[in-house]
Enzyme design. Structure first.
Site, PDB file in Angstrom:
ATOM      1  N   SER A 133       0.826  -1.209   0.000  1.00  0.00           N
ATOM      2  CA  SER A 133       0.000   0.000   0.000  1.00  0.00           C
ATOM      3  C   SER A 133       0.856   1.252   0.000  1.00  0.00           C
ATOM      4  O   SER A 133       1.922   1.291   0.608  1.00  0.00           O
ATOM      5  CB  SER A 133      -0.916   0.043   1.227  1.00  0.00           C
ATOM      6  OG  SER A 133      -1.628   1.261   1.248  1.00  0.00           O
ATOM      7  N   LYS A 187      -4.031  -6.823   3.822  1.00  0.00           N
ATOM      8  CA  LYS A 187      -4.087  -5.713   2.861  1.00  0.00           C
ATOM      9  C   LYS A 187      -5.537  -5.403   2.478  1.00  0.00           C
ATOM     10  O   LYS A 187      -5.933  -4.244   2.364  1.00  0.00           O
ATOM     11  CB  LYS A 187      -3.266  -6.041   1.610  1.00  0.00           C
ATOM     12  CG  LYS A 187      -3.438  -5.047   0.455  1.00  0.00           C
ATOM     13  CD  LYS A 187      -2.888  -3.689   0.825  1.00  0.00           C
ATOM     14  CE  LYS A 187      -3.127  -2.540  -0.124  1.00  0.00           C
ATOM     15  NZ  LYS A 187      -3.572  -2.691  -1.446  1.00  0.00           N
ATOM     16  N   HIS A 190      -7.036  -3.548   5.281  1.00  0.00           N
ATOM     17  CA  HIS A 190      -6.484  -2.184   5.193  1.00  0.00           C
ATOM     18  C   HIS A 190      -7.341  -1.357   4.235  1.00  0.00           C
ATOM     19  O   HIS A 190      -7.741  -0.230   4.527  1.00  0.00           O
ATOM     20  CB  HIS A 190      -5.033  -2.239   4.711  1.00  0.00           C
ATOM     21  CG  HIS A 190      -4.486  -0.929   4.211  1.00  0.00           C
ATOM     22  ND1 HIS A 190      -4.832  -0.415   2.972  1.00  0.00           N
ATOM     23  CD2 HIS A 190      -3.657  -0.026   4.765  1.00  0.00           C
ATOM     24  CE1 HIS A 190      -4.224   0.746   2.809  1.00  0.00           C
ATOM     25  NE2 HIS A 190      -3.504   1.010   3.873  1.00  0.00           N
ATOM     26  N   ASN A 191      -7.634  -1.926   3.084  1.00  0.00           N
ATOM     27  CA  ASN A 191      -8.427  -1.198   2.095  1.00  0.00           C
ATOM     28  C   ASN A 191      -9.858  -0.969   2.585  1.00  0.00           C
ATOM     29  O   ASN A 191     -10.441   0.083   2.316  1.00  0.00           O
ATOM     30  CB  ASN A 191      -8.448  -1.951   0.767  1.00  0.00           C
ATOM     31  CG  ASN A 191      -7.131  -1.850   0.031  1.00  0.00           C
ATOM     32  OD1 ASN A 191      -6.091  -1.565   0.625  1.00  0.00           O
ATOM     33  ND2 ASN A 191      -7.140  -2.086  -1.266  1.00  0.00           N
ATOM     34  N   GLU A 194      -9.706   1.829   4.798  1.00  0.00           N
ATOM     35  CA  GLU A 194      -9.492   3.017   3.941  1.00  0.00           C
ATOM     36  C   GLU A 194     -10.837   3.529   3.392  1.00  0.00           C
ATOM     37  O   GLU A 194     -11.093   4.738   3.399  1.00  0.00           O
ATOM     38  CB  GLU A 194      -8.542   2.606   2.814  1.00  0.00           C
ATOM     39  CG  GLU A 194      -8.253   3.656   1.776  1.00  0.00           C
ATOM     40  CD  GLU A 194      -7.360   3.064   0.674  1.00  0.00           C
ATOM     41  OE1 GLU A 194      -6.354   2.389   0.984  1.00  0.00           O
ATOM     42  OE2 GLU A 194      -7.680   3.282  -0.514  1.00  0.00           O
TER      43      GLU A 194
END
Ligand code: ATR
Length: 480
Positions: A133, A187, A190-191, A194
């Site tokens: 990222s 990940k 994480h997104n 986000e």
């Protein structure tokens, strides 16, 4: 006929679109000799023409690319997710040998990563699903890196990834997350966070704009917030986006950008998997749905024409108070999104036996990635050495929620009364109120389920399973 190249490169990158090119250059900037290959040779030639002096070994044939790598060979794949990745892995698997390492640096679904890891393990290859990222800039200058794969393979690839990662206080924002799909799972979450972070910021903007603040005032407000506990990359770029003036019209760019948000799918995956694992992530779900609503032209046209709103216009008496209240709502919602995302990671780790260290995950997100934020150091410290059932049980987070409580509720209530949509904020607050409730109305739902489907219920005052004879004399039966 060309001769076989000497094995001089420590790492290779396949796929030289923007992310792959920048990652290859990042390796080169850290002193590695980097083998480079792209299906279409023109991209390799472009890289060599622009940056050929940085330390690359270009190849036009995949076999030559593989031959140019030192053993164990370390290959980073940066191609289009899905078919492109599978095609590249298949071609490489024919050429690599046991002990070699294949890294997929794209945004693969973690189930695909599990499948690929198992298939390559059969051939003696180490397959790594690595979340990266930080966008183009991060890939070049230091991204946050979330690698999943074997502990043995990590010994060979980990140090290189740590070298090129972002640093927080000198510590690399890269650490071994766990086996097979663990890195891509982290990940993905994480997104998901986000998505939520961006939705909350957008809602804060919308409330303030609807209350009559100018774009300049809102930009200055975000800039001010960015000096405190909300300090984060996303808040920082928000001010810059708001400041941008459209050259064509002279208006604020944000006023001429079409209000339909795109998505590539990682937010949706996060919610789908959370549903499967039974982990509530309502803030992330609302953020994905908010993007869906924004792109639903027919629905919005019908709503704009027919759906009534509140009778009164939004004219807050005390704007300074509103700004402070919105800040508190934003902080609270952000903490809830982190809590939900980390809860999802914790649950997946137990489900798949990944043994993920949540403190380490938070530490990787402190720099380099899109959700990097001051708060993440506090979250790391709260998880370090503690087996928290939820971030919301961490002492400093409890204090923060208590401090923000009244103002956050006022901001969210005000927005709802004024008809400003705040699905993310409202979801965060609902979640807090659900988890802190002594009694939930789930008892009534159990009663309804027993009524129409004899689904039974438990009692608060006795062991066992019970059913009420709803269509007969309404007496209660104990079933076990
Ligand atoms: P962009 O990132 O520019 O939108 P993309 O279509 O996502 O491009 O492709 C990214 C990379 O994946 C490119 O290096 C692309 O190779 P080409 O330059 O030859 O198009 C690579 N790629 C996509 N599909 C592939 C496949 N089936 N096999 C090998 N590489 C592939």
């Amino acid at each position: 006929m060309t001769s076989t190249p000497a094995a001089t490169a420590q790492v290779g990158v396949v796929g030289l679109a923007v992310m792959g090119r920048n990652l290859a250059r990042n390796f080169a900037h850290h002193g590695y000799t980097v083998a480079v290959y792209n299906r279409t040779a023109a991209r390799t030639e472009e890289l060599m023409a622009a940056y050929g002096d940085e330390g690359f070994v270009p190849a036009t044939e995949l076999a030559d690319f593989v031959a140019s790598l030192e053993r164990p060979r370390r290959v980073v794949i940066m191609v289009q997710a899905g078919k492109g990745t599978d095609a590249t892995i298949d071609a490489l698997a024919e050429l690599l040998e046991p002990g070699d390492i294949v890294v997929d640096g794209g945004n693969a679904h973690y189930e695909d990563t599990r499948r690929r890891e198992a298939a390559l393990r059969e051939k003696g290859l180490h397959f790594f699903g690595v979340g990266i990222s930080g966008g183009e800039e991060g890939a070049l200058n230091g991204p946050s890196i979330m690698p999943g794969g074997s502990a043995e393979g990590y010994k060979a690839i980990g140090p290189l990834l740590e070298d090129i990662s972002a640093k927080y206080d000198g510590e690399p924002c890269c650490a071994h997350i766990g086996p097979d799909g663990a890195g891509h799972f982290v990940k993905m979450v994480h997104n998901g966070i986000e998505y939520a972070d961006m939705e909350f910021i957008a809602e804060a903007y919308d409330v303030l704009r609807s209350a009559g603040l100018s774009i300049e005032e809102i930009s200055a407000t975000f800039r001010q917030w960015n000096t405190g506990d909300l300090d984060s990359y996303l808040i920082e770029i928000t001010s810059e986006v708001l400041d941008q003036v459209d050259a064509k019209t002279g208006k604020a760019l944000v006023d001429v950008i079409a209000d339909s948000a795109g998505q590539k799918g990682t937010g949706r995956w996060t919610v789908q998997i959370a549903l499967e694992l039974g982990v509530p992530v309502n803030t992330i779900a609302e953020s994905v749905f908010a993007r869906s609503v924004s792109g639903h032209a027919d629905l919005r046209a019908a709503g704009q024409e027919h759906v009534p709103g509140p009778a009164h216009s939004f004219d807050p008496a005390d704007r300074a108070q509103l700004v402070e209240d919105v800040r508190k709502a934003l902080w609270t919602a952000k903490v809830v999104a982190y809590a939900q995302g980390l809860d999802l990671i914790r649950t997946a780790s137990l489900t798949y036996d990944w043994n993920i260290d949540v403190a380490s995950v938070a530490s990787l997100w402190r720099a380099g990635c899109i959700i990097r934020a001051r708060l993440l150091e506090r979250i790391r410290a709260e998880y370090a050495g503690h087996n928290l059932p939820t971030l919301l049980a961490a002492p400093s987070i409890i204090d923060g929620i208590a401090e923000a409580n009244e103002g956050a509720r006022r901001a969210i209530g005000t927005a709802m009364q004024a008809g400003v949509p705040v699905p993310g904020f409202a979801a965060a607050l609902a979640y807090l109120d659900q988890v802190r409730a002594q009694r939930l109305p789930a008892a009534l739902i159990q009663g309804q389920r027993d009524y129409f489907g004899a689904h039974t219920y438990q009692r608060t005052d006795a062991e066992g399973t019970f059913h009420t004879e709803w269509s007969a004399d309404r007496s209660e039966t104990k079933l076990d």
